[in-house]
Design an enzyme around this catalytic site. Structure first.
Site, PDB file in Angstrom:
ATOM      1  N   THR A 323       8.734   0.706  -5.637  1.00  0.00           N
ATOM      2  CA  THR A 323       8.509   0.243  -4.260  1.00  0.00           C
ATOM      3  C   THR A 323       7.169  -0.479  -4.134  1.00  0.00           C
ATOM      4  O   THR A 323       6.321  -0.423  -5.025  1.00  0.00           O
ATOM      5  CB  THR A 323       8.521   1.414  -3.260  1.00  0.00           C
ATOM      6  N   CYS A 324       6.976  -1.136  -2.992  1.00  0.00           N
ATOM      7  CA  CYS A 324       5.762  -1.912  -2.765  1.00  0.00           C
ATOM      8  C   CYS A 324       4.654  -1.099  -2.103  1.00  0.00           C
ATOM      9  O   CYS A 324       3.812  -1.651  -1.407  1.00  0.00           O
ATOM     10  CB  CYS A 324       6.079  -3.145  -1.934  1.00  0.00           C
ATOM     11  N   ASP A 325       4.687   0.214  -2.266  1.00  0.00           N
ATOM     12  CA  ASP A 325       3.611   1.053  -1.758  1.00  0.00           C
ATOM     13  C   ASP A 325       2.740   1.438  -2.940  1.00  0.00           C
ATOM     14  O   ASP A 325       3.255   1.924  -3.948  1.00  0.00           O
ATOM     15  CB  ASP A 325       4.197   2.306  -1.096  1.00  0.00           C
ATOM     16  N   SER A 326       1.425   1.206  -2.834  1.00  0.00           N
ATOM     17  CA  SER A 326       0.554   1.480  -3.976  1.00  0.00           C
ATOM     18  C   SER A 326       0.474   2.969  -4.290  1.00  0.00           C
ATOM     19  O   SER A 326       0.019   3.362  -5.357  1.00  0.00           O
ATOM     20  CB  SER A 326      -0.835   0.906  -3.733  1.00  0.00           C
ATOM     21  N   ASN A 366      11.879   0.510   1.579  1.00  0.00           N
ATOM     22  CA  ASN A 366      11.951  -0.767   0.861  1.00  0.00           C
ATOM     23  C   ASN A 366      13.388  -1.143   0.486  1.00  0.00           C
ATOM     24  O   ASN A 366      13.617  -1.943  -0.417  1.00  0.00           O
ATOM     25  CB  ASN A 366      11.126  -0.694  -0.439  1.00  0.00           C
TER      26      ASN A 366
END
Ligand SMILES: *Cc1c(COP(=O)(O)O)cnc(C)c1O
Length: 376
Positions: A323-326, A366
């Site tokens: 996913t695009c969460d750090s 996402n």
């Protein structure tokens, strides 16, 4: 990882990561608990894996159930298990949920303060209550903080309050911390429980039950003692603190009941570096913290990972989700050793994932679907 799971995955042609749970392993685990602690009733902690197949199997084997909400109570009842096999073990309940549980027949409730006792006295009159006491959780890989339980001295007051409110002060509970790798952790908690029993006795309350909680580990990377070792240590501690007046006991295994029964199959989406000189590669899987591996939080639980290239030379990797969460990084502080030859498209097997995975996966963060599950 069992032959049955291997066989199932060979035939599966669905897309995306999935969890496969072998119910034979759950059965073996239940039998091992029953044998190692023969005088103890098992209340399976439903949250660890609430799949109907798991609950139905355990109900058939004779297990009782520790629940934390009305939906959990309802899915247990749906197996045909009667409400006398259910405890409402969450210390934080809305009064209307207590009333609903009471209407469904549940008569055993956890408390850790007087305000909760009062709710139960109003909404579930005459029920049995047990008071949870704090435990330091030393030795646990997934400790439970001070969120639940009260000091033993306060537990006596809480139980006396329950008696005065027309409830039945039934006993004491604790939880020594999840993935508790030290079988002696129960000793200190049982010393506190015995002290509560003694003080209550002096006030004319005869408690009868100690709820030994969960905490029984599953094998991840490191070995863990057997259930029998835990059973022996707990029995010794009961003898030591209660002499020959050992109370009725219950255990609430969650992880220890289902953890080793599950394997997740995932896929390598990308292998990359942040610079040419970097010697730690980044390996991105199609599952991460939001896909079911939430217990990698703080890198607490380190799962064993098998790859089709095991046996090749190993090198450290940062392992991350898709996913695009750090925050969606599994292991970075302590990089994970994986084969240098690992490639995009390889399938990897994440073992010991039968507990605390599927229900932790997000609805569709996402756009990634919740973790698919198969109970075979
Ligand atoms: C979560 C929970 C358990 C199960 O703990 P494990 O460490 O998974 O065995 C048992 N009892 C209570 C009250 C819980 O909340």
């Amino acid at each position: 990882m069992t032959e049955r799971i291997r066989e199932f995955l060979r035939k599966r042609n669905d897309e995306g990561p999935c969890l496969v749970v072998d119910l034979d392993v759950v059965r073996d685990n239940y039998n091992a608990f029953a044998k190692a602690l023969p005088d103890t009733r098992v209340f399976y902690a439903v949250k660890a894996n609430p799949a109907p197949e798991v609950l139905a199997l355990l109900a058939k084997l004779g297990s009782c159930f520790d629940t934390a909400s009305i939906p959990e109570i309802e899915i247990v009842l749906a197996t045909g298990a009667t409400p006398d096999r259910i405890s409402y073990g969450n210390t934080i309940k809305k009064e209307r949920d207590i009333a609903r549980a009471y209407a469904l027949g549940v008569r055993l409730y956890a408390v850790d303060c007087k305000a909760e006792v009062e709710k139960i006295a109003r909404a579930a009159p005459g029920s049995r209550v047990f008071c949870r006491i704090l435990s330091d959780c030393v030795g646990a890989e997934w400790p439970l903080s001070r969120k639940f339980g009260c000091e033993p001295a306060m537990a006596v007051e809480v139980l006396e309050h329950a008696l005065k409110a027309g409830l039945e002060p039934h006993g004491v509970s604790f939880h020594v911390g999840s993935q508790q790798r030290n079988q002696h952790a129960w000793d200190r908690a049982l010393a506190s429980a015995a002290a509560v029993f003694k003080e209550c006795g002096e006030r004319g309350m005869n408690l009868s039950m100690v709820n030994l909680g969960g905490g029984f580990p599953t094998k991840y990377l490191k070995n863990v003692p057997t259930v029998k070792t835990y059973g022996n240590a707990i029995f010794k501690a009961l003898r030591k603190h209660f002499g020959n007046r050992i109370p009725e006991t219950i255990i609430e295994p969650g992880r220890g009941m289902v953890g080793n029964a599950g394997t997740i199959e995932a896929e390598v989406v990308l292998v990359s570096k942040k610079s040419e000189e970097d010697d730690v590669r980044w390996v991105y899987l199609d599952i991460g913290k939001f896909g079911g591996l939430a217990e990698t939080m703080d890198e607490s639980i380190r799962y064993p990972i098998r790859t089709p290239r095991d046996g090749d030379a190993l090198a450290p990797c940062v392992l991350a989700g898709p996913t695009c969460d750090s925050a969606d990084v599994l292991y970075e502080k302590e990089p994970y050793m994986l084969p240098v030859s690992l490639e995009i498209g390889d399938k990897v097997l994440i073992e010991g994932t039968g507990a605390y995975t599927a229900t932790y996966s997000s609805v569709a963060f996402n756009g990634f679907s919740p973790l698919k599950t198969y109970h075979i």
